[in-house]
Design an enzyme around this catalytic site. Sequence first.
Site, PDB file in Angstrom:
ATOM      1  N   SER A  37       0.846  -1.197   0.000  1.00  0.00           N
ATOM      2  CA  SER A  37       0.000   0.000   0.000  1.00  0.00           C
ATOM      3  C   SER A  37       0.872   1.233   0.000  1.00  0.00           C
ATOM      4  CB  SER A  37      -0.869   0.022   1.262  1.00  0.00           C
ATOM      5  OG  SER A  37      -1.512   1.268   1.410  1.00  0.00           O
TER       6      SER A  37
ATOM      7  N   TYR B 186      -1.722  -1.109  10.894  1.00  0.00           N
ATOM      8  CA  TYR B 186      -1.878  -1.501   9.485  1.00  0.00           C
ATOM      9  C   TYR B 186      -0.688  -1.060   8.621  1.00  0.00           C
ATOM     10  CZ  TYR B 186      -3.845  -1.243   4.702  1.00  0.00           C
ATOM     11  OH  TYR B 186      -4.065  -1.351   3.357  1.00  0.00           O
TER      12      TYR B 186
HETATM   13  P1  NAD Z   1     -11.947  -5.285   0.703  1.00  0.00           P
HETATM   14  O1  NAD Z   1     -12.543  -5.127   2.031  1.00  0.00           O
HETATM   15  O2  NAD Z   1     -12.853  -5.342  -0.450  1.00  0.00           O
HETATM   16  O3  NAD Z   1     -10.998  -6.549   0.662  1.00  0.00           O
HETATM   17  C1  NAD Z   1     -10.311  -7.034   1.788  1.00  0.00           C
HETATM   18  C2  NAD Z   1     -10.634  -8.505   1.909  1.00  0.00           C
HETATM   19  O4  NAD Z   1      -9.793  -9.086   2.892  1.00  0.00           O
HETATM   20  C3  NAD Z   1     -12.045  -8.807   2.337  1.00  0.00           C
HETATM   21  O5  NAD Z   1     -12.939  -8.885   1.269  1.00  0.00           O
HETATM   22  C4  NAD Z   1     -11.889 -10.153   3.064  1.00  0.00           C
HETATM   23  O6  NAD Z   1     -12.327 -11.192   2.236  1.00  0.00           O
HETATM   24  C5  NAD Z   1     -10.392 -10.280   3.288  1.00  0.00           C
HETATM   25  N1  NAD Z   1     -10.106 -10.569   4.689  1.00  0.00           N
HETATM   26  C6  NAD Z   1      -9.912  -9.697   5.701  1.00  0.00           C
HETATM   27  N2  NAD Z   1      -9.684 -10.361   6.845  1.00  0.00           N
HETATM   28  C7  NAD Z   1      -9.738 -11.684   6.549  1.00  0.00           C
HETATM   29  C8  NAD Z   1      -9.576 -12.859   7.313  1.00  0.00           C
HETATM   30  N3  NAD Z   1      -9.293 -12.819   8.630  1.00  0.00           N
HETATM   31  N4  NAD Z   1      -9.724 -14.060   6.680  1.00  0.00           N
HETATM   32  C9  NAD Z   1     -10.002 -14.119   5.356  1.00  0.00           C
HETATM   33  N5  NAD Z   1     -10.154 -13.017   4.585  1.00  0.00           N
HETATM   34  C10 NAD Z   1     -10.013 -11.815   5.179  1.00  0.00           C
HETATM   35  O7  NAD Z   1     -10.914  -4.063   0.550  1.00  0.00           O
HETATM   36  P2  NAD Z   1      -9.742  -3.760  -0.501  1.00  0.00           P
HETATM   37  O8  NAD Z   1      -9.470  -2.323  -0.341  1.00  0.00           O
HETATM   38  O9  NAD Z   1     -10.043  -4.310  -1.822  1.00  0.00           O
HETATM   39  O10 NAD Z   1      -8.509  -4.515   0.156  1.00  0.00           O
HETATM   40  C11 NAD Z   1      -7.716  -5.434  -0.564  1.00  0.00           C
HETATM   41  C12 NAD Z   1      -6.256  -5.210  -0.258  1.00  0.00           C
HETATM   42  O11 NAD Z   1      -5.852  -3.960  -0.778  1.00  0.00           O
HETATM   43  C13 NAD Z   1      -5.922  -5.193   1.234  1.00  0.00           C
HETATM   44  O12 NAD Z   1      -4.720  -5.913   1.452  1.00  0.00           O
HETATM   45  C14 NAD Z   1      -5.671  -3.729   1.504  1.00  0.00           C
HETATM   46  O13 NAD Z   1      -4.771  -3.543   2.564  1.00  0.00           O
HETATM   47  C15 NAD Z   1      -5.078  -3.290   0.180  1.00  0.00           C
HETATM   48  N6  NAD Z   1      -5.134  -1.855  -0.063  1.00  0.00           N
HETATM   49  C16 NAD Z   1      -6.314  -1.225  -0.207  1.00  0.00           C
HETATM   50  C17 NAD Z   1      -6.329   0.134  -0.441  1.00  0.00           C
HETATM   51  C18 NAD Z   1      -7.606   0.898  -0.605  1.00  0.00           C
HETATM   52  O14 NAD Z   1      -7.573   2.126  -0.625  1.00  0.00           O
HETATM   53  N7  NAD Z   1      -8.742   0.266  -0.734  1.00  0.00           N
HETATM   54  C19 NAD Z   1      -5.120   0.845  -0.536  1.00  0.00           C
HETATM   55  C20 NAD Z   1      -3.934   0.160  -0.396  1.00  0.00           C
HETATM   56  C21 NAD Z   1      -3.945  -1.201  -0.164  1.00  0.00           C
END
Ligand code: NAD
Length: 336
Positions: free
Chosen positions: A228, A241
């Site tokens: 990230s 985080y």
């Molecule tokens: P999202 O909530 O759609 O996806 C995160 C997913 O993580 C969830 O759908 C869930 O299935 C899974 N998860 C969380 N805890 C879990 C557990 N204990 N067991 C099994 N599954 C679990 O959100 P997103 O933003 O698409 O996140 C995806 C990735 O992208 C993450 O690693 C997040 O840190 C990273 N990210 C997101 C952003 C943003 O702005 N959205 C920015 C940088 C990085």
Amino acid sequence: MEPNTPPPPDALSRRQVLGGLAAAGVAATVGAPAAANAGAAPASPPQNPVTQYPQPPFPQQQQPWPGLASRMTPRPDHGETSYKGSGRLAGRKALVTGGDSGIGRAAAIAFAREGADVAINYLPAEEPDAQEVVAVIRQAGRKAVAIPGDIRTEAFCQQLVDRAARELGGLDLLANVAGRQQQRQAIAELTSEDFDATLKTNAYALFWITKAALPHMGPGSTIINTTSEQGFNPDPWLLDYAPTKAFIANFTKALAKQVGKRGIRVNGVAPGPYWTALQVTGGTPQEKVPTFGQDTPYGRPGQPAEIAALYVHLASPESSFANGSIMGESAGKGLP
Ligand code: NAD
Ligand code: MG
């Protein structure tokens, strides 16, 4: 420029030049198969990225964690109707954690449209989102395997990988996308349970899943981890985080050095702000949700569909010299 306005003359002439070169067979001389030039896709006018997707303010909204993409307003675009594949991952066997929603869903859809069979992992509470993804993968004519379960234990991580490999008939693509992000304004509010849950999900599970996956993988296999912008420029309310995202970037580089000689590549994607369930389930301070993503040069957050092609790129043999790379997309915020 608004979407669908005619492209400026310089863009047109550039395309005409490129089209002329392709027609003359120049591309074929540098190795592209002749078929790649035949029946080229119709020209698509340039799109203005600033106006291509919804701009804040968004309606105030909160859901209990982990939330559902299908209950967000506006609904995130994961490429369901827009991502078009071209066989770049034909026959590959992929496991995507967090594949039910957000960035993981966008990657899973893109992998399937590129010809891969895809297993997705998610939490049981996310079954409605997961079933939407399964349907899209099957519509693409690919095998979909849905494996719900909590990745915060090593035993489940091993079962997850073994089941994915068994049902797909192998495993050569792992996208670690699952993540936990819960904001806490002050270190005094950050409990040991919070700290433990975030590290288990973002750091330990990545280690356990990757360790279980590698014995299934041969040369040409690819692992893509999700770091990230927070790993490089942390917000003060993400004290647990953000360091896990720095860990992921570093782990990616170290593992890339370890397994690169086996022909297995390990790379990382570093998203900027994306409109996903993570943000409306406690990841972003509630009062900041309506203006989420306004701090980018586009004045808006990314949509998951906008970063899926990066996962495809890192998975495909076209990026064969990328190993230990961290590639970002943050609309010009100056981060990876
Ligand atoms: P999202 O909530 O759609 O996806 C995160 C997913 O993580 C969830 O759908 C869930 O299935 C899974 N998860 C969380 N805890 C879990 C557990 N204990 N067991 C099994 N599954 C679990 O959100 P997103 O933003 O698409 O996140 C995806 C990735 O992208 C993450 O690693 C997040 O840190 C990273 N990210 C997101 C952003 C943003 O702005 N959205 C920015 C940088 C990085
Ligand atoms: Mg989800």
